[in-house]
Design a protein around this motif. Structure first.
Motif, PDB file in Angstrom:
ATOM      1  N   ILE A 119       6.384  -9.172   3.841  1.00  0.00           N
ATOM      2  CA  ILE A 119       4.876  -9.407   3.787  1.00  0.00           C
ATOM      3  C   ILE A 119       3.985  -9.210   2.641  1.00  0.00           C
ATOM      4  CG2 ILE A 119       3.299  -6.934   3.842  1.00  0.00           C
ATOM      5  CD1 ILE A 119       5.651  -5.143   5.448  1.00  0.00           C
ATOM      6  N   ASP A 121       8.339 -12.162  -8.553  1.00  0.00           N
ATOM      7  CA  ASP A 121       9.542 -11.221  -7.868  1.00  0.00           C
ATOM      8  C   ASP A 121      10.879 -11.325  -9.303  1.00  0.00           C
ATOM      9  OD1 ASP A 121       9.068 -11.441  -3.927  1.00  0.00           O
ATOM     10  OD2 ASP A 121      11.275 -11.270  -5.486  1.00  0.00           O
ATOM     11  N   ILE A 122      11.334 -10.452  -8.064  1.00  0.00           N
ATOM     12  CA  ILE A 122      12.660 -10.136  -8.830  1.00  0.00           C
ATOM     13  C   ILE A 122      13.993 -10.753  -8.593  1.00  0.00           C
ATOM     14  CG2 ILE A 122      13.488  -8.630  -7.640  1.00  0.00           C
ATOM     15  CD1 ILE A 122      14.126  -6.932  -9.866  1.00  0.00           C
ATOM     16  N   VAL A 156       9.621 -11.190 -12.401  1.00  0.00           N
ATOM     17  CA  VAL A 156       9.099  -9.968 -12.503  1.00  0.00           C
ATOM     18  C   VAL A 156      10.282  -9.124 -12.028  1.00  0.00           C
ATOM     19  CG1 VAL A 156       7.660  -9.242 -13.094  1.00  0.00           C
ATOM     20  CG2 VAL A 156       6.658 -11.373 -12.594  1.00  0.00           C
ATOM     21  N   ASP A 157      10.124  -8.129 -12.964  1.00  0.00           N
ATOM     22  CA  ASP A 157      10.900  -6.680 -12.660  1.00  0.00           C
ATOM     23  C   ASP A 157       9.726  -5.938 -12.551  1.00  0.00           C
ATOM     24  OD1 ASP A 157      11.554  -4.333 -12.377  1.00  0.00           O
ATOM     25  OD2 ASP A 157      13.841  -4.413 -13.370  1.00  0.00           O
ATOM     26  N   VAL A 158       8.810  -5.363 -11.506  1.00  0.00           N
ATOM     27  CA  VAL A 158       8.188  -4.261 -12.028  1.00  0.00           C
ATOM     28  C   VAL A 158       8.231  -3.578 -12.494  1.00  0.00           C
ATOM     29  CG1 VAL A 158       6.367  -6.298  -9.555  1.00  0.00           C
ATOM     30  CG2 VAL A 158       7.931  -4.324  -9.142  1.00  0.00           C
ATOM     31  N   ASN A 200       2.497  -5.409  -4.152  1.00  0.00           N
ATOM     32  CA  ASN A 200       3.137  -4.622  -2.825  1.00  0.00           C
ATOM     33  C   ASN A 200       5.107  -4.758  -2.781  1.00  0.00           C
ATOM     34  OD1 ASN A 200       4.559  -5.914  -0.006  1.00  0.00           O
ATOM     35  ND2 ASN A 200       5.486  -7.602  -0.951  1.00  0.00           N
ATOM     36  N   ILE A 231      12.776  -3.307   2.236  1.00  0.00           N
ATOM     37  CA  ILE A 231      14.227  -2.967   3.007  1.00  0.00           C
ATOM     38  C   ILE A 231      14.810  -4.375   2.617  1.00  0.00           C
ATOM     39  CG2 ILE A 231      14.131  -4.862   4.867  1.00  0.00           C
ATOM     40  CD1 ILE A 231      12.319  -3.013   6.199  1.00  0.00           C
ATOM     41  N   ARG A 232      14.363  -4.911   1.871  1.00  0.00           N
ATOM     42  CA  ARG A 232      16.052  -6.116   1.285  1.00  0.00           C
ATOM     43  C   ARG A 232      16.207  -5.587   0.173  1.00  0.00           C
ATOM     44  NH1 ARG A 232      12.430  -9.342   3.567  1.00  0.00           N
ATOM     45  NH2 ARG A 232      13.033 -11.095   3.973  1.00  0.00           N
ATOM     46  N   SER A 250       1.454   0.612   0.423  1.00  0.00           N
ATOM     47  CA  SER A 250       2.078   2.281   0.716  1.00  0.00           C
ATOM     48  C   SER A 250       3.005   1.864   1.616  1.00  0.00           C
ATOM     49  CB  SER A 250       0.717   3.273   0.559  1.00  0.00           C
ATOM     50  OG  SER A 250       1.165   4.486   1.148  1.00  0.00           O
ATOM     51  N   TYR A 254      11.492   7.774  -0.976  1.00  0.00           N
ATOM     52  CA  TYR A 254      10.568   6.430  -1.189  1.00  0.00           C
ATOM     53  C   TYR A 254       9.325   6.974  -0.197  1.00  0.00           C
ATOM     54  CZ  TYR A 254       9.079   2.359   1.972  1.00  0.00           C
ATOM     55  OH  TYR A 254       7.414   1.630   2.845  1.00  0.00           O
ATOM     56  N   LYS A 260       5.667   6.051  -1.549  1.00  0.00           N
ATOM     57  CA  LYS A 260       4.340   5.496  -1.017  1.00  0.00           C
ATOM     58  C   LYS A 260       3.606   6.823  -1.128  1.00  0.00           C
ATOM     59  CE  LYS A 260       6.069   1.928  -0.661  1.00  0.00           C
ATOM     60  NZ  LYS A 260       5.153   1.044  -1.337  1.00  0.00           N
ATOM     61  N   GLY A 304       2.782   0.501   9.140  1.00  0.00           N
ATOM     62  CA  GLY A 304       3.864   0.729  10.353  1.00  0.00           C
ATOM     63  C   GLY A 304       5.305   0.127   9.763  1.00  0.00           C
ATOM     64  N   THR A 355       8.137  -2.911   9.992  1.00  0.00           N
ATOM     65  CA  THR A 355       6.970  -4.028  10.223  1.00  0.00           C
ATOM     66  C   THR A 355       8.504  -5.076  10.038  1.00  0.00           C
ATOM     67  OG1 THR A 355       5.091  -3.742   9.066  1.00  0.00           O
ATOM     68  CG2 THR A 355       5.725  -6.226   8.834  1.00  0.00           C
ATOM     69  N   SER A 398       9.557  -7.509   8.956  1.00  0.00           N
ATOM     70  CA  SER A 398      10.043  -8.538   7.471  1.00  0.00           C
ATOM     71  C   SER A 398      11.329  -8.454   7.015  1.00  0.00           C
ATOM     72  CB  SER A 398       9.893  -7.620   5.839  1.00  0.00           C
ATOM     73  OG  SER A 398      10.867  -6.433   6.238  1.00  0.00           O
TER      74      SER A 398
HETATM   75  N1  LIG Z   1       8.839  -3.429   6.117  1.00  0.00           N
HETATM   76  C1  LIG Z   1       9.154  -2.199   6.249  1.00  0.00           C
HETATM   77  O1  LIG Z   1       9.189  -1.159   7.741  1.00  0.00           O
HETATM   78  C2  LIG Z   1       7.679  -1.169   5.508  1.00  0.00           C
HETATM   79  C3  LIG Z   1       6.649  -0.735   6.192  1.00  0.00           C
HETATM   80  C4  LIG Z   1       5.920  -0.027   5.374  1.00  0.00           C
HETATM   81  C5  LIG Z   1       5.612  -0.120   4.359  1.00  0.00           C
HETATM   82  N2  LIG Z   1       6.266  -1.302   3.377  1.00  0.00           N
HETATM   83  C6  LIG Z   1       5.780  -1.799   2.272  1.00  0.00           C
HETATM   84  O2  LIG Z   1       5.789  -3.203   2.492  1.00  0.00           O
HETATM   85  C7  LIG Z   1       6.035  -4.110   0.895  1.00  0.00           C
HETATM   86  C8  LIG Z   1       6.859  -4.909   1.941  1.00  0.00           C
HETATM   87  O3  LIG Z   1       7.956  -4.839   1.944  1.00  0.00           O
HETATM   88  P1  LIG Z   1       8.993  -5.841   3.058  1.00  0.00           P
HETATM   89  O4  LIG Z   1       9.503  -5.078   4.123  1.00  0.00           O
HETATM   90  O5  LIG Z   1       8.521  -6.810   2.788  1.00  0.00           O
HETATM   91  O6  LIG Z   1      10.083  -5.707   1.958  1.00  0.00           O
HETATM   92  P2  LIG Z   1      11.365  -6.521   1.321  1.00  0.00           P
HETATM   93  O7  LIG Z   1      11.996  -6.139   1.127  1.00  0.00           O
HETATM   94  O8  LIG Z   1      11.182  -7.145   2.516  1.00  0.00           O
HETATM   95  O9  LIG Z   1      10.305  -6.869   0.174  1.00  0.00           O
HETATM   96  C9  LIG Z   1      10.188  -6.807  -1.463  1.00  0.00           C
HETATM   97  C10 LIG Z   1      10.066  -7.782  -2.094  1.00  0.00           C
HETATM   98  O10 LIG Z   1       9.601  -6.969  -3.605  1.00  0.00           O
HETATM   99  C11 LIG Z   1      10.505  -7.981  -4.272  1.00  0.00           C
HETATM  100  N3  LIG Z   1      11.063  -6.848  -5.490  1.00  0.00           N
HETATM  101  C12 LIG Z   1      11.785  -5.771  -5.377  1.00  0.00           C
HETATM  102  N4  LIG Z   1      12.207  -4.955  -5.842  1.00  0.00           N
HETATM  103  C13 LIG Z   1      11.088  -5.680  -7.258  1.00  0.00           C
HETATM  104  C14 LIG Z   1      11.099  -5.102  -8.234  1.00  0.00           C
HETATM  105  N5  LIG Z   1      12.022  -4.619  -9.067  1.00  0.00           N
HETATM  106  N6  LIG Z   1      10.303  -6.461  -8.865  1.00  0.00           N
HETATM  107  C15 LIG Z   1       9.564  -7.772  -8.148  1.00  0.00           C
HETATM  108  N7  LIG Z   1       9.913  -7.340  -7.242  1.00  0.00           N
HETATM  109  C16 LIG Z   1      10.867  -6.273  -5.832  1.00  0.00           C
HETATM  110  C17 LIG Z   1      11.929  -8.151  -3.449  1.00  0.00           C
HETATM  111  O11 LIG Z   1      12.584  -9.220  -3.563  1.00  0.00           O
HETATM  112  C18 LIG Z   1      11.289  -8.923  -2.699  1.00  0.00           C
HETATM  113  O12 LIG Z   1      10.860 -10.042  -2.321  1.00  0.00           O
HETATM  114  C19 LIG Z   1       6.398  -2.499   0.384  1.00  0.00           C
HETATM  115  O13 LIG Z   1       6.015  -2.416  -0.536  1.00  0.00           O
HETATM  116  C20 LIG Z   1       7.303  -1.355   1.519  1.00  0.00           C
HETATM  117  O14 LIG Z   1       7.660  -0.638   1.221  1.00  0.00           O
HETATM  118  C21 LIG Z   1       7.463  -2.226   4.360  1.00  0.00           C
END
Ligand SMILES: NC(=O)c1ccc[n+]([C@@H]2O[C@H](COP(=O)([O-])OP(=O)(O)OC[C@H]3O[C@@H](n4cnc5c(N)ncnc54)[C@H](O)[C@@H]3O)[C@@H](O)[C@H]2O)c1
Length: 252
Positions: A18, A37-38, A62-64, A90, A95-96, A146, A160, A164, A191, A193, A195
């Motif tokens: 996302i 990004d980490i 970056v580790d947030v 974000n 997921i990952r 969130s 989780y 959120k 919702g 997603t 990704s």
């Molecule tokens: N995919 C879904 O279904 C969904 C649903 C609701 C909310 N969200 C939220 O949307 C956002 C993005 O989700 P996504 O599906 O793209 O997730 P994702 O796991 O695909 O991507 C998350 C990204 O964050 C990075 N990351 C993880 N830990 C980190 C850290 N400590 N420091 C810096 N970077 C870090 C990862 O390397 C990755 O590139 C998240 O906040 C997630 O909670 C996702």
């Protein structure tokens, strides 16, 4: 003319999923983006893709959850692009990054701590890192990601979902604290997603479709319009809000 011409926006977790979609949308609207990004290698690949399309993009490892790294994120952004107008919090264990999906008793304590450290303290640290520069210029847009799980209390994910929920509470407080300084703080709740379809069976995403007003799988691109809206002047009188982008599962 784009809606975000010359805006400088940091997207944490912008390497993939996302966050990557947000970054692409912001660049299409004229913004310069920082992918923090980490996973620095993936962030660099994504930044290179955006530059190849004619955009301005920079990658940072970056580790947030690490204060010094979030401070570096802010200072490198200002060094590279001169300012910081926007921050999308974000990055998350979502997921990952693998995590336990199980009843409360089976969630390892260290994993609970790590979830909160990344998903909630990470938002706190990234905001702390950019706020001084935003307040100095009297302008800033912060969007915290969130999750729809906050509304439906998704089982087997208490760490989780609690993180959120904290993001929404955090958004409301920071909106009040920074309104007079010209900073707007809002939240987007996606919702489920798709990704990352490689690791997740597409059927898990398809199973959510009947609960939606709009009956199809949610994709990262579905969230981009809300992100652009919150980053643009069109939302200048909106702060402390949570916009649910889930195709109409949670209907308020
Ligand atoms: N995919 C879904 O279904 C969904 C649903 C609701 C909310 N969200 C939220 O949307 C956002 C993005 O989700 P996504 O599906 O793209 O997730 P994702 O796991 O695909 O991507 C998350 C990204 O964050 C990075 N990351 C993880 N830990 C980190 C850290 N400590 N420091 C810096 N970077 C870090 C990862 O390397 C990755 O590139 C998240 O906040 C997630 O909670 C996702």
């Amino acid at each position: 003319m784009g809606r975000l011409d010359d805006r400088v926006i940091i997207v944490t977790g912008g390497a993939a999923g996302i966050g990557r979609a947000f970054a692409g949308g912001f660049v299409r609207e004229g913004a310069k983006v920082v992918l923090a990004d980490i996973n620095g290698e993936q962030a660099e690949r994504s930044a290179a893709e955006l530059r190849a399309e004619g955009g301005e993009a920079m990658a940072l490892t970056v580790d947030v959850s690490d204060q010094a790294q979030t401070e570096m994120m802010a200072s490198e952004t200002i060094a590279g692009f001169g300012k910081v107008d926007g921050l999308v919090n974000n990055a998350a264990i979502a997921i990952r990054v693998k995590h336990t999906r199980a009843p409360l008793e089976e969630i390892p304590l260290d994993e609970f701590d790590r979830m909160l450290a990344v998903n909630l303290k990470g938002v706190f640290l990234c905001c702390r890192a950019v706020l001084p520069a935003m307040k100095e210029r009297g302008y800033g847009k912060i969007v915290n990601i969130s999750s729809g799980t906050f509304f439906n209390g998704r089982e087997n994910l208490v760490h989780y979902v609690a993180s959120k929920g904290g993001v929404i509470a955090f958004t409301r407080v920071l909106a009040r604290e920074t309104g007079d300084a010209g900073v707007r703080v809002n939240s987007i709740a996606p919702g489920l997603t798709a990704s990352e379809t490689e690791e997740h069976d597409i059927e898990e995403f398809a199973a959510r479709v009947p609960n939606r007003a709009i009956k199809r799988i949610e994709m990262p691109e579905d969230l981009v319009g809300a992100g652009i809206f919150f980053m643009s002047a069109e939302s200048d009188f909106i702060s402390g809000q949570t916009l649910v982008v889930d195709g109409g599962v949670a209907v308020h």
